[in-house]
Design an enzyme around this catalytic site. Structure first.
Site, PDB file in Angstrom:
ATOM      1  N   GLY A  39     130.330  30.571 -62.285  1.00 58.38           N
ATOM      2  CA  GLY A  39     131.344  31.410 -61.658  1.00 58.38           C
ATOM      3  C   GLY A  39     132.708  31.152 -62.261  1.00 58.38           C
ATOM      4  O   GLY A  39     132.824  30.657 -63.386  1.00 58.38           O
ATOM      5  N   SER A  40     133.738  31.429 -61.470  1.00 61.87           N
ATOM      6  CA  SER A  40     135.097  31.535 -62.029  1.00 61.87           C
ATOM      7  C   SER A  40     135.686  30.250 -62.599  1.00 61.87           C
ATOM      8  O   SER A  40     136.726  30.310 -63.253  1.00 61.87           O
ATOM      9  CB  SER A  40     136.042  32.056 -60.959  1.00 61.87           C
ATOM     10  N   THR A  41     135.087  29.080 -62.318  1.00 64.40           N
ATOM     11  CA  THR A  41     135.653  27.866 -62.927  1.00 64.40           C
ATOM     12  C   THR A  41     135.639  28.012 -64.448  1.00 64.40           C
ATOM     13  O   THR A  41     136.442  27.416 -65.153  1.00 64.40           O
ATOM     14  CB  THR A  41     134.847  26.616 -62.532  1.00 64.40           C
ATOM     15  N   MET A  42     134.741  28.858 -64.943  1.00 68.06           N
ATOM     16  CA  MET A  42     134.626  29.112 -66.381  1.00 68.06           C
ATOM     17  C   MET A  42     135.890  29.756 -66.936  1.00 68.06           C
ATOM     18  O   MET A  42     136.176  29.655 -68.129  1.00 68.06           O
ATOM     19  CB  MET A  42     133.421  30.035 -66.580  1.00 68.06           C
ATOM     20  N   LYS A  43     136.651  30.441 -66.063  1.00 64.21           N
ATOM     21  CA  LYS A  43     137.853  31.148 -66.543  1.00 64.21           C
ATOM     22  C   LYS A  43     138.876  30.183 -67.130  1.00 64.21           C
ATOM     23  O   LYS A  43     139.750  30.583 -67.895  1.00 64.21           O
ATOM     24  CB  LYS A  43     138.480  31.951 -65.399  1.00 64.21           C
TER      25      LYS A  43
END
Lengths: 728, 263
Positions: free
Chosen positions: A310-314
């Site tokens: 999820g968004s931690t990848m951003k």
């Protein structure tokens, strides 16, 4: 004659048979003497064996300790209790060495074994009737601690004996269970099965030795015992990078969340970004290695369970964009929807989006569209893939624990290339994300995570082997790393930020939240839906400008009530562990500075001009009262160098003091004032001044009598409780 | 045996004589010097050189010099060597307001007494005088102060010792710069919370909070007031979870409504 002949023949037969027997026997002797073997058994060896005593000397398995030398795993003696029921077993003086009074023995023994006395009695009686020599008491009579054993010994029950055994003991119970691992007994030797126990089995096990010597029939050593001793070499101690305090904080917080929200899975790890040392690592479901019941999960999820993050990848999408110079925080884009192709689009988590917003706000609000634009349209898919490789999402981290698994970068189709930019489709493990984040936290240098710090010989206390930080890559520059941290800081500090809940009281946090959709295996719909059916996570560090700790937490499918948001269990763990750990490590809080910023040091004022000082102090937000009408200052109620907070009342003394207007002053201010002048004061009431006996503007002198009345600001409303405080 | 060892008595006597003389001389010098040393010690002890000439006091703000002199039982002119500093320290420390004391001798004639007082963290009003409250929670009953009470907040209505103890513990932990903002603290127990207190601050706000974790919650006070408009005064309720500000005007209307309903 005939008789003679017969006698002759008989004597020949007899002689021949004697010769034959003699030849057979002597031949056998000769054979034995030359070959030294009987029925294939070497006599020499057999003799040696019968007159040699041989024991093996087991090596002690090494301990596993934390970075501060707190023991996390160690050997512990345990005892098995057994009762001799054979009534012929007595000592030298015929004293009984068997259970005499079965009933009394059962009653005294049962409570210590946590058994029913009737069960104990039954076991003993059964053994007696079956004519057995001794009986045991099943699992309740096994694995007794030293303490219980001593208590039983104190009862002095005849016939009750113990058998010693060595067991692996985990003093902290459910504590980094997957990291430490388990051992199993194979042929009486402990062999590591999982975790560090497995990884470092050779180091921990040591080498067992043996002893042998010649003895006589009564087991006494011979005069020349030909003793051979090979001493056991005890296993070395393994020191981990784990910090027992931080791990305990993490375990406690996770257990609490586990109980309250009953999630499917929790994973979390704390790392030192400057070295790559793992300070704490845990997951739920977990187990207590001392009491292995049904273990739900044998995997160390932090390193062996890849999932869509999820968004931690951003964070890494952002890092790539900044490094490429493609990130302009003030540039606007249309949020809400990103068209992949005709008929296929991705959306922000809030489908409507937030209209036209800046990229910075996009990151703060965790906009998928922002990530897609940055990765695909600005950096470009090929270049972005190079960054994924530079952050080593395509390979294992090489952490020194067994069973590491890696995820899979899905990068075949355009849709996959886009979803990867915000952490869907592609899978990674938590430790892969932690490793990549070290580059951001540690000014561009990516460090390999590790758990084993050193190996020491327990007898000499000498370091056999020691690990040091290992820089494995340099995916981004120090400048980019700093910019990424600043942007991530706003995710937590900004009003719009999705990380608002992750603020710490004393430390600035930089990080990114994640709410990952979970693929649904049973449903044709690709992802699960519904409140709580997500994997909520946070990847962050603190203090922002010089990160001392970084942490990853994810909670999968917590049971949320309608008004709870998914980040609640995650932020509970993060704030608890991060805040307390930083305090425990004595890291200087960087947030308090903002609070104390307002304090002001009293300057030197003697003989200075009244108006100058007054304006200076009033600029600092202080309430200045000048007493008297002189031009030169003669003193104040505060000494130079004292710390002042805004709104404090300051009296500046000049020549010819006159009475100021006291209305609205607090009791303490009036008392201070009267002390400064040395007046004879009497206070009536409490609260704030409403009237004064010496009117404003009158000259005052030492020891003048002043009466001031005070009243509570909402006194009219509290008539039943008049604050009558009088003092003369 | 050989002739060498035979020495005639005439040869030996003068040497013996000489030796004896030397020995007597040495002994005389020894006794004489011992005598003079003893004499000079006696003279020193009798002369003002061995008397205490000055006593330096430091660290006392609230306790007068005389009181400490009295406690120490040392006066100028006392023999310097007769002062046992441990004994003196023990005597001085009996004063309830003194936390620690260090007595040091400075040869030849000076005694340094450095005292550390308990901080006065508040004043408790009792009948018509104020008793200082020390950081260890003790109330000084012996010397009520009349005037010099501007250096710490006033504590009112603390009728139960327990709560006063708790309060003083918390006050001692709070940074001085914030304690300086408090004018009065009133114990205001409610049925639900016996730890409830009400404060009047020097800057005109009224604060309601509890004794529990007082030192933690009050640290946020400056940052709370920084967000308020200084012209509007009112009641700030500070709890562990946050702070609420009710300006007086609205509270007046609220309360009026409430009393209207109840009557």
């Amino acid at each position: 004659m005939r008789k003679n002949k017969a006698t002759q023949i008989m004597s020949i037969v007899l002689m021949l048979s004697f010769v034959a027997i003699f030849l057979i026997l002597s031949g056998r002797f000769l054979y034995i003497q030359t070959t030294g073997e009987v029925a294939g058994v070497s006599l020499q060896e057999w003799a040696d064996k019968t007159r040699t005593n041989q024991y093996s000397l087991p090596a002690e398995r090494g301990r596993i300790l934390d970075r501060n030398e707190m023991s996390l795993v160690q050997d512990r003696p345990t005892y098995k209790v057994y009762a001799i029921v054979d009534e012929t077993h007595t000592g030298i003086n015929k004293e009984p060495l068997y259970v005499q009074d079965a009933r009394q023995t059962a009653e005294e023994l049962a409570p210590l074994l946590e058994m029913e006395p009737s069960d104990v009695l039954e076991t003993i009686d059964k053994g007696k009737s079956e004519g057995r020599f001794q009986v045991e008491f099943g699992s309740d009579g096994k694995n007794l601690t030293q303490d219980i054993k001593e208590q039983i010994e104190e009862l002095e029950l005849p016939g009750i004996n113990f058998e010693k055994d060595i067991q692996r003991y985990y003093p902290n119970g459910m504590f980094a269970s997957h990291v430490l691992g388990l051992v199993d007994k194979l042929d009486g030797e402990q062999v590591g099965l999982t975790g560090v126990e497995q990884m470092m089995n050779d180091v921990l096990a040591g080498e067992s030795g043996h002893i042998s010597y010649k003895r006589d029939k009564y087991n006494a050593k011979l005069l020349q015992p030909e003793e051979i001793v090979k001493e056991a070499k005890d296993g070395n101690d393994v020191y981990l990078t784990i910090d027992q305090k931080i791990q305990t904080l993490l375990e406690d917080a996770m257990s609490e969340v586990n109980e309250q929200y009953e999630p499917e899975r929790i994973t979390a790890a704390v790392m030192d970004p400057k070295t790559g040392e793992v300070l704490a690592m845990s997951s739920r479901p977990s187990y207590d290695p001392n009491q292995l019941g049904t273990v739900e999960n044998w995997y160390n999820d932090v390193i062996s369970t890849p999932f869509e993050p999820g968004s931690t990848m951003k964070i890494f999408t952002l890092a790539a964009a900044i490094e490429e110079g493609e990130y302009n925080p003030t540039e606007y884009f249309q949020s809400g929807k990103y068209q992949i192709s005709e008929g296929a689009a991705i959306h922000d988590w809030d489908n409507k989006g937030w209209g036209s917003i800046t990229f910075r706000e996009g990151i703060q609000r965790s906009s998928n569209v922002a990530a897609a634009l940055l990765a695909y349209d600005k950096v470009g898919p090929e270049k972005f893939y190079e960054y994924l490789q530079a952050f080593e999402f395509d390979q294992p981290t090489g952490i020194d624990l067994p069973g590491e698994d890696i995820g899979k970068i899905m990068y075949n189709y355009k849709s996959e290339k886009i979803t990867t930019s915000y952490g869907q489709g592609t899978t990674v493990t938590p430790i892969q994300q932690m490793k990549a984040l070290t580059a951001v936290a540690n000014n561009g240098e990516m460090l390999q995570p590790y758990v084993i710090k050193a190996i020491k010989d327990p007898n000499t206390d000498q370091v056999v082997e020691e690990k040091s930080p290992n820089v494995v890559g340099n995916p981004i520059s120090a400048e980019t790393a700093k910019k990424v941290r600043d942007e991530l800081g706003t995710v937590v500090s900004s009003e719009n930020g999705t990380g608002r809940n992750y603020k710490l009281d004393d430390y600035s946090v930089a990080g990114k939240t994640g709410t990952a959709q979970i693929p649904d295996r049973e449903n044709p719909q690709p992802y699960m839906t519904g409140h709580g059916n997500y994997e909520y996570s946070f990847l962050g560090m603190a203090p922002k400008d010089d990160p001392q700790l970084m942490m990853y937490v994810s909670v999968k499918r917590p049971e949320l009530s309608v008004h709870e948001v998914g980040s609640e269990p995650v932020s509970f763990i993060f704030k608890n562990v991060m805040g307390n750990s930083l305090h425990y490590l004595n890291i200087n809080p960087d947030m308090e500075a903002q609070q104390t910023i307002n304090t002001y040091e009293m300057p030197e004022i003697l003989d200075k001009s009244v108006t100058d000082v007054k304006t200076e102090l009033e600029d600092k937000g202080l309430r200045v009262t000048v007493i008297g009408n002189g031009d030169q200052l003669q003193g104040a109620n505060v000494k130079a160098g004292e710390e002042l907070l805004p709104n404090e009342r300051i009296f500046l003394l000049t020549a010819n003091p006159v009475m100021p207007d006291l209305s609205g002053w607090s009791v303490r201010d009036v008392l201070k004032f009267s002390e400064t002048i040395d007046l004879d004061i009497s206070v009536h009431g409490s609260g704030y001044a409403v009237s004064q006996s010496i009117s404003q503007g009158k000259n005052i002198q030492k020891q003048d009598k002043l009466t001031v009345e005070f009243t509570s600001p909402n006194a009219e409303l509290e008539e039943e409780d008049p604050p009558e405080q009088e003092m003369e | 045996m050989s002739e060498k060892n035979v020495v005639s008595i005439e040869d030996r006597i003068p040497k013996l004589k000489q030796e004896r003389k030397k020995k007597t001389n040495r002994r005389l010098i020894f006794y004489l010097s011992l005598f003079f040393i003893l004499i000079s010690i006696v003279v020193y002890l009798q002369s003002p050189l061995s008397h205490i000439q000055s006593i330096n006091l430091s660290g006392n703000n609230h306790i007068s010099d005389e009181q400490i002199h009295h406690l120490s039982d040392i006066t100028k002119g006392d023999n310097f060597w007769r002062v046992n500093h441990e004994e003196v320290e023990e005597q001085i420390v009996t004063h309830p307001e003194i936390k620690a004391v260090q007595v040091a001798k400075q040869f030849p004639t000076t005694i340094d007494i450095a005292v550390e007082e308990f901080d006065r963290i508040g004043y408790v009003k009792e009948e018509d005088h104020y008793l200082p409250l020390l950081e260890n929670g003790k109330r000084l009953t012996t010397n009520p102060v009349e005037n010099s009470i501007g250096d710490a907040p006033l504590l009112l209505s603390f009728e139960q010792q327990l709560y006063l103890q708790e309060m003083s513990k918390e006050l001692a932990k709070l940074p001085n710069s914030i304690v300086d903002l408090i004018s009065e603290i009133r114990w205001n127990p409610t049925e639900g919370n016996p730890y409830q207190i009400e404060m009047y601050m020097n800057d005109g706000y009224q604060v309601e909070t509890t004794i529990r974790s007082f030192s933690e919650t009050m640290k946020t006070y400056p940052s709370i007031t920084a967000q308020l408009e200084p012209e509007i005064k009112g009641v700030i309720k500070i709890g562990t979870s946050g702070a609420v500000f009710n300006p007086y005007e609205s509270e007046i209307t609220n309360q009026v409504e409430e009393t209207g309903e109840s009557s």
